[in-house]
Motif scaffolding. Structure first.
Motif, mmCIF file in Angstrom:
data_model
loop_
_atom_site.group_PDB
_atom_site.id
_atom_site.type_symbol
_atom_site.label_atom_id
_atom_site.label_comp_id
_atom_site.label_asym_id
_atom_site.label_seq_id
_atom_site.Cartn_x
_atom_site.Cartn_y
_atom_site.Cartn_z
ATOM 1 N N LEU A 264 15.144 46.916 56.714
ATOM 2 C CA LEU A 264 16.472 46.900 56.096
ATOM 3 C C LEU A 264 16.589 47.972 55.020
ATOM 4 N N LEU A 265 15.523 48.157 54.255
ATOM 5 C CA LEU A 265 15.552 49.174 53.205
ATOM 6 C C LEU A 265 15.701 50.573 53.804
ATOM 7 N N TYR A 266 14.996 50.835 54.899
ATOM 8 C CA TYR A 266 15.112 52.140 55.562
ATOM 9 C C TYR A 266 16.484 52.337 56.195
ATOM 10 N N ALA B 46 14.507 56.113 59.483
ATOM 11 C CA ALA B 46 14.074 57.051 58.444
ATOM 12 C C ALA B 46 14.681 58.434 58.651
ATOM 13 N N GLU B 47 14.703 58.903 59.891
ATOM 14 C CA GLU B 47 15.260 60.235 60.160
ATOM 15 C C GLU B 47 16.777 60.275 59.929
ATOM 16 N N ARG C 285 14.423 60.074 55.147
ATOM 17 C CA ARG C 285 13.331 59.467 54.394
ATOM 18 C C ARG C 285 12.011 59.701 55.116
ATOM 19 N N ASN C 286 10.929 59.300 54.473
ATOM 20 C CA ASN C 286 9.580 59.564 54.951
ATOM 21 C C ASN C 286 9.299 58.744 56.210
ATOM 22 N N ALA C 287 9.389 59.386 57.369
ATOM 23 C CA ALA C 287 9.180 58.683 58.635
ATOM 24 C C ALA C 287 7.704 58.441 58.908
ATOM 25 N N ASP C 288 6.827 59.334 58.434
ATOM 26 C CA ASP C 288 5.395 59.156 58.686
ATOM 27 C C ASP C 288 4.867 57.916 57.958
ATOM 28 N N ASN D 161 9.227 59.803 48.855
ATOM 29 C CA ASN D 161 10.516 59.930 49.526
ATOM 30 C C ASN D 161 10.790 58.766 50.482
ATOM 31 N N VAL D 162 10.371 57.579 50.085
ATOM 32 C CA VAL D 162 10.701 56.375 50.849
ATOM 33 C C VAL D 162 11.995 55.768 50.322
ATOM 34 N N ILE D 163 12.226 55.850 49.021
ATOM 35 C CA ILE D 163 13.465 55.378 48.409
ATOM 36 C C ILE D 163 14.069 56.522 47.593
#
Length: 503
Positions: free
Chosen positions: A121-123, A228-229, A233-236, A257-259
């Motif tokens: 949900l956050l992503y 993420a894309e 945001r950081n997809a890895d 770069n997750v949030i």
């Protein structure tokens, strides 16, 4: 005096007209002033502080619909969740991605978490924010039917994994280094060392052990990477959260770069979001959150009722009440109360099981166990049916739910099993006691009873037994009024003998 009345009426009408014109002009000026001044926007704030389920999903989607109806500038969701159901999570993400109102998910207060489904949900949110001393991660999907993590995902993979280790190439390179020229051997060794360094830095990805586990895992990885894309945001790291169940604190999530935001409270969050661009379904949008009016949309009675009904422990208890209510109604037709309570409870339980991840093998075992326990009460088998029913009931209750966060309480399972065992034991003791009592009906009841001789006779005569006149036969002479005891019954003739205490 008479001619002055029309003049007075004209004056009153004149002044009334002036007052109406003045009021009209004042209202028009006020309306124009309100149009000239920009209206303050609305920020709707919702709260999620429980596992993601049907009740939370319904509350979230109704909140987004209300925000769209009220033309809100932003929806802020304060979230603290351990995870939840995949179906409810995906429904919430679909509603969020297609919403015309930007959604900011804010993991708060301090000490809160966005674990498992909360990470997805956050992503998916347009703005991902966290309060200090919060964390997210552990997004590994759970195993269908087991309630735990996928085998091979929480631990290291087996050593035999041919896809991730190019063993034949490295062996061939070593052989060429041994047989080839010195320069070619040096280049091969350099390439081999480079590959070893890369493999040491990038460990083999965990993919599960069975086909079903790989399907579930790869689907979750692709899903969270796409989210993420979409928002840059950081997809890895998102993939690592799914494959390896890793976690990040708020500060680490901001650095990787997750949030986008770490905010201490709601006012700080709105201040930091002012002027930020977000990706919407129809393109980018710049947020204006400096002068927003905050309005809360808290869970109402409907959400609370759905949350109670879809609680696995409550649904489980409703199923037990419904089953026993129907059994009592069928065993005592016409009582109505057990049947009414039973059918309502059973329908509510079936509704809850429809939206919960139920393992139907566990549900079948529960129903079979309850049936065997009732069968023990109806036709005693000296514990065979009852013990088998309790075992089936306990096993079915333990494996009833598929989700790790929605398991049924073990004390509740044990309590209901002990109650069923106590009921079965009471029924067995009652039946054993009834078998030891003397017969109350039939010819067996007559044996041992006392009768009164109606006439003098030596071999055959008549006696009165239980208000009835019977033919009697005795080996000894009997006198009228003498008391005798029945020793046997031969058709319609009683075998009697005189009582020792009779005169």
């Amino acid at each position: 005096m008479m001619p002055n009345r029309p003049d007075a009426k004209r004056r009153v009408l004149f002044w009334l007209s002036l007052v109406c014109l003045a009021l009209g002009a004042l209202l028009a000026w006020q309306a124009q002033a309100q149009k000239a001044q920009p209206e303050a926007g609305l920020a709707m704030v919702m709260t999620i502080d429980d596992a993601i389920g049907p009740a939370i999903g319904d509350y979230f989607q109704r909140g987004l619909e209300l925000a769209e109806e009220r033309e809100a500038e932003l929806v802020v969701v304060q979230m603290d969740t351990p995870g939840g159901l995949d179906a409810s999570m995906r429904a919430m993400i679909r509603a969020m991605l297609t919403s015309p109102v930007p959604v900011a998910l804010y993991v708060s207060p301090a000490g809160a978490r966005a674990a498992s489904a909360g990470t997805y949900l956050l992503y998916a949110s347009h703005v991902a924010a966290m309060a200090p001393a919060t964390h997210l991660g552990s997004a590994t999907p759970v195993q269908l039917g087991g309630g735990g993590g996928l085998p091979g995902l929480s631990e290291s993979e087996p050593e035999t994994e041919p896809e991730s280790e190019p063993v034949p190439e490295s062996q061939g390179a070593v052989q060429e280094a041994a047989d080839g020229e010195a320069s070619q051997g040096e280049s091969t060794q350099d390439a081999g060392s480079a590959r070893q360094d890369e493999s040491a830095q990038e460990p083999a990805k965990r993919r599960g052990e069975t086909a079903m586990e790989r399907k579930v895992l790869e689907d979750a990885v692709a899903y969270i990477r796409s989210l993420a894309e979409r928002h840059g945001r950081n997809a890895d790291w998102a993939e690592r959260a799914v494959r390896e169940a890793v976690n990040l604190t708020a500060r680490e999530a901001l650095e990787q770069n997750v949030i986008e935001v770490v905010a201490s409270d709601l006012d700080d969050l709105l201040a930091q979001l002012d002027g930020r661009s977000v990706v919407m379904d129809d393109g980018e949008r710049t947020l204006s959150t400096a002068e927003l009016v905050v309005e809360r949309f808290d869970p109402d009675w409907r959400t609370e009722l759905l949350a109670v009904i879809t609680n696995p422990n409550v649904a489980y208890f409703l199923m037990i009440i419904g089953f026993y209510g129907l059994i009592f109604e069928l065993s005592n037709p016409g009582s109505l109360v057990p049947g009414t309570i039973g059918i309502i409870s059973l329908l509510l339980a079936l509704f809850a099981f429809q939206v919960l991840p139920v393992n139907y093998a566990g549900l079948a075992l529960i129903l079979v166990g309850l049936g065997l326990i009732v069968g023990e009460a109806m036709m005693p088998s000296f514990g065979i049916l009852g013990i088998g029913g309790i075992v089936a009931f306990v096993i079915g209750s333990v494996i009833l739910m598929d989700a790790d966060t929605l398991n049924i309480s073990l004390p509740m399972i044990g309590g209901i099993a002990l109650l069923a065992a106590g009921l079965m034991l009471w029924v067995m003791t009652r039946f054993i006691g009834l078998r030891r009592r003397p017969p109350r009906i039939g010819q067996e009841e007559l044996v041992g009873s006392e009768a009164l001789v109606l006439e003098d006779f030596t071999d055959q005569g008549h006696v009165r037994l239980m208000g009835e006149r019977w033919r009697a036969r005795s080996p000894e002479p009997l006198a009228r009024g003498q008391l005798v005891r029945v020793t046997a019954v031969d058709g319609l003739t009683l075998e009697v003998e005189p009582l020792a205490s009779s005169s």
